[in-house]
Design an enzyme around this catalytic site. Structure first.
Site, mmCIF file in Angstrom:
data_model
loop_
_atom_site.group_PDB
_atom_site.id
_atom_site.type_symbol
_atom_site.label_atom_id
_atom_site.label_comp_id
_atom_site.label_asym_id
_atom_site.label_seq_id
_atom_site.Cartn_x
_atom_site.Cartn_y
_atom_site.Cartn_z
ATOM 1 N N MET A 1 0.805 -1.219 0.000
ATOM 2 C CA MET A 1 0.000 0.000 0.000
ATOM 3 C C MET A 1 0.845 1.280 0.000
ATOM 4 O O MET A 1 0.676 2.148 0.867
ATOM 5 C CB MET A 1 -0.961 -0.010 1.209
ATOM 6 C CG MET A 1 -1.892 -1.202 1.234
ATOM 7 S SD MET A 1 -2.842 -1.392 -0.295
ATOM 8 C CE MET A 1 -4.063 -0.099 -0.059
ATOM 9 N N ILE B 1 2.382 4.263 -2.802
ATOM 10 C CA ILE B 1 2.532 4.739 -4.181
ATOM 11 C C ILE B 1 4.024 4.802 -4.464
ATOM 12 O O ILE B 1 4.798 5.364 -3.676
ATOM 13 C CB ILE B 1 1.856 6.118 -4.348
ATOM 14 C CG1 ILE B 1 0.347 5.953 -4.206
ATOM 15 C CG2 ILE B 1 2.219 6.731 -5.697
ATOM 16 C CD1 ILE B 1 -0.441 7.240 -4.239
ATOM 17 N N LEU B 2 4.434 4.197 -5.576
ATOM 18 C CA LEU B 2 5.862 4.112 -5.883
ATOM 19 C C LEU B 2 6.282 5.245 -6.827
ATOM 20 O O LEU B 2 5.511 5.656 -7.704
ATOM 21 C CB LEU B 2 6.157 2.754 -6.532
ATOM 22 C CG LEU B 2 5.928 1.575 -5.576
ATOM 23 C CD1 LEU B 2 5.766 0.265 -6.342
ATOM 24 C CD2 LEU B 2 7.072 1.464 -4.569
ATOM 25 N N HIS C 1 -4.795 -5.533 -8.696
ATOM 26 C CA HIS C 1 -5.686 -4.422 -8.362
ATOM 27 C C HIS C 1 -7.127 -4.923 -8.415
ATOM 28 O O HIS C 1 -7.538 -5.536 -9.412
ATOM 29 C CB HIS C 1 -5.484 -3.266 -9.351
ATOM 30 C CG HIS C 1 -6.355 -2.094 -9.041
ATOM 31 N ND1 HIS C 1 -6.047 -1.186 -8.047
ATOM 32 C CD2 HIS C 1 -7.544 -1.705 -9.554
ATOM 33 C CE1 HIS C 1 -7.005 -0.280 -7.976
ATOM 34 N NE2 HIS C 1 -7.923 -0.563 -8.876
ATOM 35 N N GLU D 1 2.319 5.115 -14.476
ATOM 36 C CA GLU D 1 0.929 5.519 -14.266
ATOM 37 C C GLU D 1 0.278 4.621 -13.216
ATOM 38 O O GLU D 1 0.243 3.390 -13.400
ATOM 39 C CB GLU D 1 0.156 5.409 -15.597
ATOM 40 C CG GLU D 1 -1.195 6.060 -15.542
ATOM 41 C CD GLU D 1 -2.089 5.633 -16.709
ATOM 42 O OE1 GLU D 1 -3.313 5.701 -16.556
ATOM 43 O OE2 GLU D 1 -1.534 5.196 -17.740
ATOM 44 N N GLN E 1 -11.516 -11.843 -3.734
ATOM 45 C CA GLN E 1 -10.242 -12.369 -3.197
ATOM 46 C C GLN E 1 -10.021 -13.828 -3.593
ATOM 47 O O GLN E 1 -8.895 -14.234 -3.850
ATOM 48 C CB GLN E 1 -10.181 -12.198 -1.680
ATOM 49 C CG GLN E 1 -9.671 -10.800 -1.297
ATOM 50 C CD GLN E 1 -8.495 -10.845 -0.321
ATOM 51 O OE1 GLN E 1 -8.536 -11.588 0.649
ATOM 52 N NE2 GLN E 1 -7.478 -10.047 -0.579
HETATM 53 C C1 GRF Z 1 -5.936 -7.409 -2.304
HETATM 54 O O1 GRF Z 1 -7.307 -7.375 -2.208
HETATM 55 C C2 GRF Z 1 -5.455 -6.726 -3.546
HETATM 56 O O2 GRF Z 1 -6.400 -6.696 -4.561
HETATM 57 C C3 GRF Z 1 -5.146 -5.338 -3.099
HETATM 58 O O3 GRF Z 1 -4.735 -5.459 -1.761
HETATM 59 C C4 GRF Z 1 -5.274 -6.634 -1.187
HETATM 60 C C5 GRF Z 1 -4.168 -7.408 -0.569
HETATM 61 O O4 GRF Z 1 -4.614 -8.495 0.170
HETATM 62 N N1 GRF Z 1 -4.161 -4.745 -3.962
HETATM 63 P P1 GRF Z 1 -3.588 -9.508 0.809
HETATM 64 O O5 GRF Z 1 -2.626 -8.698 1.667
HETATM 65 O O6 GRF Z 1 -2.882 -10.219 -0.298
HETATM 66 O O7 GRF Z 1 -4.420 -10.430 1.643
#
Ligand code: GRF
Length: 226
Positions: A101, A103-104, A120, A154, A182
């Site tokens: 989480m 932004i790079l 994503h 982007e 998920q």
């Molecule tokens: C996932 O839902 C993914 O789509 C988002 O962040 C969440 C990461 O979940 N980018 P986890 O840490 O892999 O359980």
């Protein structure tokens, strides 16, 4: 592909949270190893959050873990440069963002261009950014989904490799939808990683290719509607 020890593709996974995608990839890589000669290896799991639940899961899987706490860096650039140094120590062929989480910066994404994947939770290019499940519900969409894509400068904008389409049900709320999404994440991310490690998934210019053929903008689509 008959990979020798020395040629095993080396994967580094970056996480910030629960790490369920990292576990799905690690389990798939392990199954692959016992299954065939086409081996890959997760050489490290790095978290920017010292308390990320995923770190415990990685340790339980006997994976090497590192922590790089972004709050200890004065700027995004300094953090990204330190992160690159930490990743480079592990000599990766592929860097996988799995719920990372942050932004790079362009320095980072350019450095790893063509060997950096992200997942994503939307059917990109729809719903870049956050709160994707609620946004799909608010828009009254019939379908939603999740995308694995190459990362470019982007944000959530690099070429798609694979996506899973999930129907939105009348009774859905964001939490229920997220749970079903998920399940698909844990299917499509290992597939994309396997393709990459086999040398089948590549990026050229701003295009994703599978077996040398340009993929459609959506990437390969897995439609889970009955
Ligand atoms: C996932 O839902 C993914 O789509 C988002 O962040 C969440 C990461 O979940 N980018 P986890 O840490 O892999 O359980």
């Amino acid at each position: 592909m008959q990979a020798s020890e020395a040629e095993k593709p080396r994967i580094v996974v970056l996480i910030s949270g629960s790490g369920s995608n990292m576990v799905a990839i690690a389990e798939a890589v392990k199954a692959e190893v016992s299954d065939s000669d086409n081996e890959a290896e997760i050489v490290g799991v790095i978290s920017n959050r010292p308390n990320a639940e995923g770190l415990n899961k990685a340790q339980a899987l006997d994976l090497h873990t590192d922590i790089i706490d972004h709050t200890l860096y004065a700027s995004r650039e300094e953090f990204d440069h330190a992160l690159i140094r930490m990743i480079e120590d592990l000599k990766p062929d592929l860097v996988v963002l799995a719920g990372f989480m942050r932004i790079l910066t362009a320095d980072f994404t350019r450095y790893y261009e063509g060997r950096l994947l992200n997942i994503h939770p939307s059917l990109l290019p729809k719903y870049q950014g956050l709160n994707t499940h609620q946004r799909a519900l608010d828009a009254g969409d019939d379908i939603h989904g999740v995308t694995v894509h190459f990362v470019t400068e982007e944000l959530d904008g690099g070429p798609n490799a694979i996506q899973a389409i999930v129907p939105i049900l009348d009774i859905d709320n964001a939490q229920e939808l997220q749970k079903r999404i998920q399940v698909q994440e844990h299917i499509i991310y290992p597939i994309a990683v396997k393709w990459f490690c086999e040398g089948r998934l590549t990026m050229k210019g701003n295009q994703a290719l599978l077996d040398g053929k340009q993929l459609p903008t959506s990437g390969i689509q897995l439609d889970t509607r009955g």
